[in-house]
Design a protein around this motif. Sequence first.
Motif, PDB file in Angstrom:
ATOM      1  N   LYS A 138      -7.002  15.330  46.238  1.00  0.00           N
ATOM      2  CA  LYS A 138      -7.685  14.416  45.338  1.00  0.00           C
ATOM      3  C   LYS A 138      -6.986  13.057  45.295  1.00  0.00           C
ATOM      4  O   LYS A 138      -7.628  11.993  45.299  1.00  0.00           O
ATOM      5  CB  LYS A 138      -7.740  15.038  43.935  1.00  0.00           C
ATOM      6  CG  LYS A 138      -8.402  14.150  42.879  1.00  0.00           C
ATOM      7  CD  LYS A 138      -9.865  13.910  43.184  1.00  0.00           C
ATOM      8  CE  LYS A 138     -10.521  13.134  42.052  1.00  0.00           C
ATOM      9  NZ  LYS A 138     -11.918  12.777  42.347  1.00  0.00           N
ATOM     10  N   ALA A 139      -5.665  13.081  45.272  1.00  0.00           N
ATOM     11  CA  ALA A 139      -4.907  11.829  45.243  1.00  0.00           C
ATOM     12  C   ALA A 139      -5.115  11.030  46.520  1.00  0.00           C
ATOM     13  O   ALA A 139      -5.248   9.799  46.495  1.00  0.00           O
ATOM     14  CB  ALA A 139      -3.423  12.124  45.037  1.00  0.00           C
ATOM     15  N   ARG A 166      -6.677   7.293  46.826  1.00  0.00           N
ATOM     16  CA  ARG A 166      -6.032   6.176  47.499  1.00  0.00           C
ATOM     17  C   ARG A 166      -6.984   5.522  48.501  1.00  0.00           C
ATOM     18  O   ARG A 166      -7.033   4.298  48.631  1.00  0.00           O
ATOM     19  CB  ARG A 166      -4.744   6.636  48.190  1.00  0.00           C
ATOM     20  CG  ARG A 166      -3.575   6.842  47.236  1.00  0.00           C
ATOM     21  CD  ARG A 166      -2.269   6.938  47.994  1.00  0.00           C
ATOM     22  NE  ARG A 166      -2.184   8.180  48.757  1.00  0.00           N
ATOM     23  CZ  ARG A 166      -1.657   9.309  48.293  1.00  0.00           C
ATOM     24  NH1 ARG A 166      -1.162   9.340  47.057  1.00  0.00           N
ATOM     25  NH2 ARG A 166      -1.602  10.391  49.031  1.00  0.00           N
ATOM     26  N   GLN A 167      -7.734   6.334  49.238  1.00  0.00           N
ATOM     27  CA  GLN A 167      -8.696   5.785  50.182  1.00  0.00           C
ATOM     28  C   GLN A 167      -9.791   5.007  49.457  1.00  0.00           C
ATOM     29  O   GLN A 167     -10.218   3.940  49.901  1.00  0.00           O
ATOM     30  CB  GLN A 167      -9.305   6.913  51.012  1.00  0.00           C
ATOM     31  CG  GLN A 167      -8.304   7.603  51.939  1.00  0.00           C
ATOM     32  CD  GLN A 167      -8.918   8.794  52.652  1.00  0.00           C
ATOM     33  OE1 GLN A 167     -10.059   9.149  52.406  1.00  0.00           O
ATOM     34  NE2 GLN A 167      -8.137   9.414  53.531  1.00  0.00           N
ATOM     35  N   GLU A 168     -10.246   5.551  48.326  1.00  0.00           N
ATOM     36  CA  GLU A 168     -11.257   4.830  47.559  1.00  0.00           C
ATOM     37  C   GLU A 168     -10.711   3.506  47.040  1.00  0.00           C
ATOM     38  O   GLU A 168     -11.434   2.513  46.983  1.00  0.00           O
ATOM     39  CB  GLU A 168     -11.737   5.692  46.397  1.00  0.00           C
ATOM     40  CG  GLU A 168     -12.539   6.918  46.821  1.00  0.00           C
ATOM     41  CD  GLU A 168     -12.912   7.796  45.637  1.00  0.00           C
ATOM     42  OE1 GLU A 168     -12.519   7.444  44.507  1.00  0.00           O
ATOM     43  OE2 GLU A 168     -13.570   8.829  45.848  1.00  0.00           O
ATOM     44  N   ASN A 169      -9.427   3.482  46.668  1.00  0.00           N
ATOM     45  CA  ASN A 169      -8.830   2.244  46.186  1.00  0.00           C
ATOM     46  C   ASN A 169      -8.792   1.185  47.277  1.00  0.00           C
ATOM     47  O   ASN A 169      -8.982  -0.008  47.009  1.00  0.00           O
ATOM     48  CB  ASN A 169      -7.408   2.499  45.669  1.00  0.00           C
ATOM     49  CG  ASN A 169      -7.421   3.140  44.306  1.00  0.00           C
ATOM     50  OD1 ASN A 169      -8.404   3.061  43.590  1.00  0.00           O
ATOM     51  ND2 ASN A 169      -6.339   3.808  43.949  1.00  0.00           N
ATOM     52  N   VAL A 170      -8.523   1.601  48.509  1.00  0.00           N
ATOM     53  CA  VAL A 170      -8.516   0.643  49.613  1.00  0.00           C
ATOM     54  C   VAL A 170      -9.898   0.023  49.777  1.00  0.00           C
ATOM     55  O   VAL A 170     -10.048  -1.195  49.943  1.00  0.00           O
ATOM     56  CB  VAL A 170      -8.068   1.349  50.912  1.00  0.00           C
ATOM     57  CG1 VAL A 170      -8.258   0.424  52.102  1.00  0.00           C
ATOM     58  CG2 VAL A 170      -6.618   1.780  50.819  1.00  0.00           C
ATOM     59  N   VAL A 171     -10.922   0.864  49.714  1.00  0.00           N
ATOM     60  CA  VAL A 171     -12.296   0.354  49.833  1.00  0.00           C
ATOM     61  C   VAL A 171     -12.626  -0.582  48.673  1.00  0.00           C
ATOM     62  O   VAL A 171     -13.240  -1.635  48.852  1.00  0.00           O
ATOM     63  CB  VAL A 171     -13.289   1.529  49.907  1.00  0.00           C
ATOM     64  CG1 VAL A 171     -14.722   1.020  49.925  1.00  0.00           C
ATOM     65  CG2 VAL A 171     -13.017   2.382  51.134  1.00  0.00           C
ATOM     66  N   LEU A 172     -12.213  -0.189  47.467  1.00  0.00           N
ATOM     67  CA  LEU A 172     -12.496  -1.021  46.297  1.00  0.00           C
ATOM     68  C   LEU A 172     -11.769  -2.360  46.365  1.00  0.00           C
ATOM     69  O   LEU A 172     -12.305  -3.385  45.952  1.00  0.00           O
ATOM     70  CB  LEU A 172     -12.094  -0.269  45.022  1.00  0.00           C
ATOM     71  CG  LEU A 172     -12.979   0.941  44.668  1.00  0.00           C
ATOM     72  CD1 LEU A 172     -12.406   1.664  43.461  1.00  0.00           C
ATOM     73  CD2 LEU A 172     -14.410   0.508  44.385  1.00  0.00           C
ATOM     74  N   ARG A 173     -10.534  -2.337  46.890  1.00  0.00           N
ATOM     75  CA  ARG A 173      -9.819  -3.613  47.031  1.00  0.00           C
ATOM     76  C   ARG A 173     -10.546  -4.537  48.002  1.00  0.00           C
ATOM     77  O   ARG A 173     -10.648  -5.745  47.774  1.00  0.00           O
ATOM     78  CB  ARG A 173      -8.384  -3.356  47.512  1.00  0.00           C
ATOM     79  CG  ARG A 173      -7.470  -2.743  46.479  1.00  0.00           C
ATOM     80  CD  ARG A 173      -6.011  -2.804  46.917  1.00  0.00           C
ATOM     81  NE  ARG A 173      -5.156  -2.008  46.056  1.00  0.00           N
ATOM     82  CZ  ARG A 173      -4.762  -0.781  46.325  1.00  0.00           C
ATOM     83  NH1 ARG A 173      -5.147  -0.206  47.462  1.00  0.00           N
ATOM     84  NH2 ARG A 173      -3.984  -0.117  45.496  1.00  0.00           N
TER      85      ARG A 173
END
Length: 779
Positions: free
Chosen positions: A159-160, A164-171
């Motif tokens: 899940k973590a 982290r991958q979703e955060n990269v996309v969001l950034r």
Amino acid sequence: MFGDCQVLVSSMGGGNIVDNSSSSSLYSNPPSSFNFMTTNINPAAHFNIFSPIIPKEEMSGMQQQGKSKEEIESGSGSEVQVEFGGSGNEEELLLHQHQPHPKKKRYHRHTARQIQEMETLFKECPHPDDKQRLKLSQELGLKPRQVKFWFQNRRTQMKAQQDRQENVVLRAENESLKTENYRLQATLRNIVCPNCGGPAMLGEMGYDEQQLRIENARLKEEFERVCCLISQYNGGGNVAELDMYCGYPRKVVDDDEDNIPGTVFIPGPGPGAGDQTLILEEEKCVAVEMAVSCMDELVKMCHTGEPLWIPEAHTGKLVLNMQEYATMFSNWNINDHHQFRIEATRDTAVVIMNSITLVDAFLDANKWMELFPCIISRAKTLQVVHSEMSGHASGSIHLMYAEVQVVSPLVPTRETHFLRYCQHNAEEGSWGIVDFPLDGFQNDYPPSFPYYRRRPSGCIIQDMPNGYSRVTWVEHAQVEDAPIHHVFTSLVSSNLAFGAHRWLAVLQRQCERLASLMATNISDLGVIPSPEARKSLMNLSQRMIRTLCLNMSTCYGQSWTALSDSADDTVRITTRKVTHPGQPNGLILTAVSTTWFPFQHKHVFDFLRDERLRAQLELLSNGNSLHEVAHIANGSNPGNCISLLRINVASNSSQSVELVLQETCSDDSGSMVVYTTIDVEAIQMAMNGQDPSSIPLLPVGFVIVPSSNADAESGCLVTVCLQVVVSTIPTAKLSLSSVTAINHHLCNTVHQINQLLGNEDHHFSLQNDNNAAAGSSVS
């Protein structure tokens, strides 16, 4: 989010095993990028979110009083694994109940086989049931609870990783939104009311100002209508233009009014501010100290080599070493280097102008603009902060405003307020001109958008024999990367658009032009009767070039409209209402397009400046041939010249004789081919020594800039500009047919240029092959 984590805590009364499979996990230092405080929290526990929830298995185990010590000590470390590391590094933590002194912790590490088997099952079933966990624990020699906790921690780890991958996309999406926000802000700043010329968003104004603008729009429309009526009855005479602009003081140089598109003003602090933004009397001593310090910095940056300036491996261009710069100059804030992009360039050239004349041009805003007509769109001296009693230029400090440009609507202009300091070194026979920012003063100007701040920049001018000077130029600035069309990204990011190389290349060319203007012993070709007529024609051509440069860029807040939503489309159009002399009165439509061609810059320039080849483009001559009737050389480069061309029409044609005024100029930073139709009476008026400032000019032309494309292939950017008078009535509305026609004409012109250049290149290759074959047969 962390509902599968397991935490073991030891309480004062004994060991309580906390299984928060139904509650949120608690970390002393949770990852800052995860918003877990509102995820999976039991609503009933909002006022006691730290109270542990004890699973039934652990509760029943705590009630077994006869449990042996060996059974307690045989627990697996996977029960306390909450880290996001590799799955096989579980630790065993033994919590002793009813022990006065806790025993030493024992650790248990899973074997490679156990990890492999559990990983295999996890890929197939991340949530195994009790039977699957029991079967797997028996096969691996583990307790079911150890297997359970391992799977919980493994799910937490996965899940973590997903978060982290979703955060990269969001950034990435956030950066894209920021860029789009910058673009929209710039668009909003450029939106003006088509009637009054003021900001279009009236919601930001007071009620009284709104009423004044509405009244101003009505009066302006009535004024333009009266001007049109008067011009019809007085034979085209001009009426003085009223100052219709509200909100800012109109500060325009009188000699330059006819070159300026639309309403012109130098941005000030706002309505009613007066001279509050000028340097105060008590601050002038601070300004002098800063000027001396910045001049010292400029001298060091001009004369110091490595390690301050490091040559690039591939291009050989000098690059500023920011670490060495921060060490050498203590006033540099290293945090600014990360917040904004740094542009720092240095170059040296020899120009045909003595140092005294150069210094005088740099201290006079009008002469400064004349030296750099394609770089400086407007400049103004706002205040003479300090000057010597003798009137000598050395030691003077001027507060100035300037707007610099790339001749294209696809690159935003840069506006800046700065102090300019001049110093003479009599021992070395040199002059220094340094520009530095307004830092530390009580009244400061708001930052420009996009952000542009000049750090100490300028030039050192060294006298040389025969009226020449050696100029070393340093351009150093902090800039914010505003949205720029991708076709210009390489040019701007390589510091060629605003760097020292471009400033010096233009300065060299303009100094040669001024030398030609002042010369009296040059024999010109054609029908130029006198030196006065020659000078008048050169001044008229200079105004033509400056007019085109202003009309092609975003200077003066000029807004442009794209005709397509495609990111690759470079066609932009704009309209302006002209009622003042120097340009044809009426509604003028301007269209600009930029295209990258895989041809060398000099090759494209030679093709476009040849009027015989360019006649095939049918821009102005409608396919008629052109004949040169006058020629003025502007320097050592044969491409730098002014020509007067006659359009050859059929003898039985009813067309009146028309002439074409053309100037071509080229240097290492780029080239221009600019021309306009002009009637014979206007040329005769200029030749007779009359003031040519009222001659209407509507130039078109080409701007060629050497640049590489996204694949690092060498070539050049060719910007084509067309201008037409849509209507002789300034208040007329733009029709869709006019836009369609000029867009079609522009696209056809670009296509013809590409096709003709390709044919020329193919013909040149065949000619070289034939010459090589003939040479080999002779040998």
